[in-house]
Design a protein around this motif. Sequence first.
Motif, PDB file in Angstrom:
ATOM      1  N   LEU A 277      -9.900   3.596  -5.589  1.00  0.00           N
ATOM      2  CA  LEU A 277     -10.369   2.471  -4.784  1.00  0.00           C
ATOM      3  C   LEU A 277      -9.491   1.268  -5.041  1.00  0.00           C
ATOM      4  N   GLY A 278      -9.467   0.367  -4.056  1.00  0.00           N
ATOM      5  CA  GLY A 278      -8.477  -0.707  -4.145  1.00  0.00           C
ATOM      6  C   GLY A 278      -9.053  -2.091  -3.945  1.00  0.00           C
ATOM      7  N   ASN A 279     -10.375  -2.249  -4.132  1.00  0.00           N
ATOM      8  CA  ASN A 279     -10.929  -3.597  -3.983  1.00  0.00           C
ATOM      9  C   ASN A 279     -10.871  -4.334  -5.323  1.00  0.00           C
ATOM     10  N   ARG A 280     -11.441  -5.556  -5.345  1.00  0.00           N
ATOM     11  CA  ARG A 280     -11.370  -6.350  -6.574  1.00  0.00           C
ATOM     12  C   ARG A 280     -12.168  -5.675  -7.698  1.00  0.00           C
ATOM     13  N   ASP A 281     -13.253  -5.000  -7.321  1.00  0.00           N
ATOM     14  CA  ASP A 281     -14.041  -4.255  -8.311  1.00  0.00           C
ATOM     15  C   ASP A 281     -13.141  -3.217  -8.982  1.00  0.00           C
ATOM     16  N   GLY A 282     -12.326  -2.522  -8.170  1.00  0.00           N
ATOM     17  CA  GLY A 282     -11.400  -1.522  -8.705  1.00  0.00           C
ATOM     18  C   GLY A 282     -10.397  -2.147  -9.659  1.00  0.00           C
ATOM     19  N   GLU A 283      -9.960  -3.351  -9.317  1.00  0.00           N
ATOM     20  CA  GLU A 283      -8.984  -4.050 -10.152  1.00  0.00           C
ATOM     21  C   GLU A 283      -9.612  -4.421 -11.503  1.00  0.00           C
ATOM     22  N   VAL A 284     -10.864  -4.917 -11.438  1.00  0.00           N
ATOM     23  CA  VAL A 284     -11.563  -5.277 -12.685  1.00  0.00           C
ATOM     24  C   VAL A 284     -11.773  -4.030 -13.545  1.00  0.00           C
ATOM     25  N   LEU A 285     -12.129  -2.924 -12.879  1.00  0.00           N
ATOM     26  CA  LEU A 285     -12.417  -1.698 -13.628  1.00  0.00           C
ATOM     27  C   LEU A 285     -11.147  -1.025 -14.148  1.00  0.00           C
ATOM     28  N   ASP A 286     -10.010  -1.514 -13.715  1.00  0.00           N
ATOM     29  CA  ASP A 286      -8.738  -1.013 -14.217  1.00  0.00           C
ATOM     30  C   ASP A 286      -8.523  -1.467 -15.672  1.00  0.00           C
ATOM     31  N   ASP A 287      -9.266  -2.490 -16.074  1.00  0.00           N
ATOM     32  CA  ASP A 287      -9.191  -2.928 -17.469  1.00  0.00           C
ATOM     33  C   ASP A 287     -10.052  -1.980 -18.319  1.00  0.00           C
ATOM     34  N   PRO A 288      -9.481  -1.401 -19.388  1.00  0.00           N
ATOM     35  CA  PRO A 288     -10.220  -0.386 -20.156  1.00  0.00           C
ATOM     36  C   PRO A 288     -11.567  -0.871 -20.681  1.00  0.00           C
ATOM     37  N   ILE A 324     -11.714   6.498 -12.802  1.00  0.00           N
ATOM     38  CA  ILE A 324     -11.604   5.587 -11.657  1.00  0.00           C
ATOM     39  C   ILE A 324     -10.158   5.108 -11.630  1.00  0.00           C
ATOM     40  N   ASN A 325      -9.534   5.204 -10.497  1.00  0.00           N
ATOM     41  CA  ASN A 325      -8.142   4.764 -10.401  1.00  0.00           C
ATOM     42  C   ASN A 325      -8.029   3.642  -9.385  1.00  0.00           C
ATOM     43  N   TYR A 326      -7.424   2.537  -9.829  1.00  0.00           N
ATOM     44  CA  TYR A 326      -7.207   1.402  -8.937  1.00  0.00           C
ATOM     45  C   TYR A 326      -6.002   1.710  -8.058  1.00  0.00           C
ATOM     46  N   TYR A 327      -6.242   1.760  -6.750  1.00  0.00           N
ATOM     47  CA  TYR A 327      -5.199   2.142  -5.801  1.00  0.00           C
ATOM     48  C   TYR A 327      -5.325   1.212  -4.595  1.00  0.00           C
ATOM     49  N   PRO A 328      -4.576   0.088  -4.608  1.00  0.00           N
ATOM     50  CA  PRO A 328      -4.773  -0.983  -3.628  1.00  0.00           C
ATOM     51  C   PRO A 328      -4.831  -0.563  -2.157  1.00  0.00           C
ATOM     52  N   PRO A 329      -4.019   0.401  -1.672  1.00  0.00           N
ATOM     53  CA  PRO A 329      -4.056   0.649  -0.222  1.00  0.00           C
ATOM     54  C   PRO A 329      -5.439   0.999   0.324  1.00  0.00           C
ATOM     55  N   GLY A 331      -8.398  -0.326  -0.453  1.00  0.00           N
ATOM     56  CA  GLY A 331      -9.385  -1.405  -0.374  1.00  0.00           C
ATOM     57  C   GLY A 331     -10.756  -0.905  -0.791  1.00  0.00           C
ATOM     58  N   ASP A 332     -11.771  -1.298   0.000  1.00  0.00           N
ATOM     59  CA  ASP A 332     -13.156  -0.944  -0.320  1.00  0.00           C
ATOM     60  C   ASP A 332     -13.482   0.506   0.057  1.00  0.00           C
ATOM     61  N   ASN A 333     -12.559   1.129   0.822  1.00  0.00           N
ATOM     62  CA  ASN A 333     -12.828   2.488   1.305  1.00  0.00           C
ATOM     63  C   ASN A 333     -12.410   3.513   0.265  1.00  0.00           C
ATOM     64  N   LYS A 334     -13.302   3.729  -0.640  1.00  0.00           N
ATOM     65  CA  LYS A 334     -13.034   4.592  -1.787  1.00  0.00           C
ATOM     66  C   LYS A 334     -12.975   6.058  -1.357  1.00  0.00           C
ATOM     67  N   GLU A 335     -12.193   6.861  -2.079  1.00  0.00           N
ATOM     68  CA  GLU A 335     -12.272   8.316  -1.895  1.00  0.00           C
ATOM     69  C   GLU A 335     -12.618   8.907  -3.245  1.00  0.00           C
ATOM     70  N   GLY A 336     -13.672   9.671  -3.274  1.00  0.00           N
ATOM     71  CA  GLY A 336     -14.121  10.257  -4.539  1.00  0.00           C
ATOM     72  C   GLY A 336     -14.099  11.771  -4.455  1.00  0.00           C
ATOM     73  N   TRP A 337     -13.463  12.412  -5.445  1.00  0.00           N
ATOM     74  CA  TRP A 337     -13.418  13.872  -5.484  1.00  0.00           C
ATOM     75  C   TRP A 337     -14.260  14.369  -6.658  1.00  0.00           C
ATOM     76  N   ASP A 338     -15.011  15.406  -6.404  1.00  0.00           N
ATOM     77  CA  ASP A 338     -15.743  16.067  -7.477  1.00  0.00           C
ATOM     78  C   ASP A 338     -15.364  17.535  -7.475  1.00  0.00           C
ATOM     79  N   ASN A 339     -15.043  18.033  -8.648  1.00  0.00           N
ATOM     80  CA  ASN A 339     -14.870  19.480  -8.799  1.00  0.00           C
ATOM     81  C   ASN A 339     -15.971  19.947  -9.730  1.00  0.00           C
ATOM     82  N   ILE A 340     -16.804  20.870  -9.229  1.00  0.00           N
ATOM     83  CA  ILE A 340     -17.965  21.299 -10.011  1.00  0.00           C
ATOM     84  C   ILE A 340     -17.818  22.799 -10.284  1.00  0.00           C
ATOM     85  N   ASP A 341     -17.716  23.135 -11.566  1.00  0.00           N
ATOM     86  CA  ASP A 341     -17.604  24.546 -11.959  1.00  0.00           C
ATOM     87  C   ASP A 341     -18.980  25.046 -12.356  1.00  0.00           C
TER      88      ASP A 341
END
Length: 438
Positions: A277-288, A324-329, A331-341
């Motif tokens: 995600l690439g919004n400001r929340d994503g940027e804040v969460l980029d801090d460990p 969570i990966n901060y990826y500016p392009p 914005g707020d339109n997050k893409e989330g992947w789940d792999n469930i074994d």
Amino acid sequence: MSKKVVEIQEPKGKLGVLLVGLGAVSTTFVAGVEAIKKGLAEPIGSLTQMGTIRLGKRTDNRSPLVKDFLPLATLNDLVFGAWDIFAEDAYEAALHAGVLERDLIAQIKPELQALKPMKAVFDQHYVKRLNGTHIKEGKNKMELAEQLMKDMEDFKQANGCDRLVLVWCASTEIFLTTTPEHDTLESFEQALRDNSPAIAPSMIYAYAALKSKVAFANGAPNLTLDVPALMKLAVDNGVPVCGKDFKTGQTLMKTIIAPGLKARYLGLHGWFSTNILGNRDGEVLDDPESFKTKEESKLSVLEYILQPEIYPTLYKDFSHIVRINYYPPRGDNKEGWDNIDIFGWLGYPMQIKIDFLCRDSILAAPLVLDLALFLDLAQRSGMRGIQEWLSFYFKSPMTAPELYPEHDLFIQLMKLKNTLRHLKGEDLITHLGLEYYD
Ligand SMILES: NC(=O)c1ccc[n+]([C@@H]2O[C@H](COP(=O)([O-])OP(=O)(O)OC[C@H]3O[C@@H](n4cnc5c(N)ncnc54)[C@H](O)[C@@H]3O)[C@@H](O)[C@H]2O)c1
């Protein structure tokens, strides 16, 4: 059975909804309410606006809308206020957040421009990636709390509000744990006067709200009011509170799917979740340090739902990873992947893949609305302290210290609706249903 009708005060006059943080979630919420009031959109995703509640037997055909069943404040009763570390008004902030289309924002421009944030209580030590300019000054944290209390009182007077509620929609702070400063009201107040680092800005807002008898919902995973001193203050002052961390994208999916796997006794080897995600929340969460607060909140969900201690054959030692990966392009339109074994009969392995192209603030905005209306209802009904029935809305639901949180979305919904039935003295619904076959 629940026959005692709780006395609920009628919602007279205006309800002030105070938002800490005027970012993506807050502006999407406020703009949404204004758009709905003008008939430009529908309140999709809001239980208070769209939900119904079944009453009595299935043969009774009584399913009123929740908002007709209970005396909730209406959208026309709401007035909005906010604090932010940037001085932009809600119109500029909504454009900046980039969640809603410019066309829609233009149609509610005057309403959004009227919402100008008050100066915030902020300290960069607790949110490393932000550097604001619109910040209060005071000689210690107690003085800052007093300034917030004055803001609330002034807002109430200026807007002719009958009641206020507050929702934390500001950035996620660094990970903190409870320390002796948080034990009692005396130690907490001393720590405020001593400018102790144990007191984060969100705790100063929470203290100010509870002292002012203003209900508080915590939409972020910060510790905030989840400490003994503030819990006691909430109960003593008759203030309902709830948190933490809005349950929206990936965690919402987890608490929908995991109860289903468990219901069919399907085992789990591992669950890997990652998102961009690439919004400001994503940027804040980029801090460990801020990510650690979020990670703790996201990780606890599966353990509680799957109960590996009760079902070791199915769920002992499953691997659960969240990124969570901060990826500016994006914005707020997050893409989330789940792999469930998962594994089934005789231990045969299978996989589930989820690719959720979601919109973070679109999912969060209706939760802010419901929480504001339900907390106000709770306060008018004499409910105080932790409102566990609002767990439905949170990734890390607050509970009494001796309880484990309920994470299963469907149990949470049943609990919420039964609480509403209880408030009105209606029979609780157990889904037993044997009476239909007598
Ligand atoms: N959108 C979701 O789906 C979702 C889900 C769960 C939790 N949350 C949480 O909700 C919060 C808001 O998310 P967002 O996407 O709107 O973030 P955002 O970055 O767009 O907005 C947060 C705002 O808070 C302000 N702020 C930071 N510290 C402040 C302080 N001490 N006082 C006043 N303002 C302050 C920032 O300047 C910013 O404008 C975040 O903590 C996020 O983790 C969001």
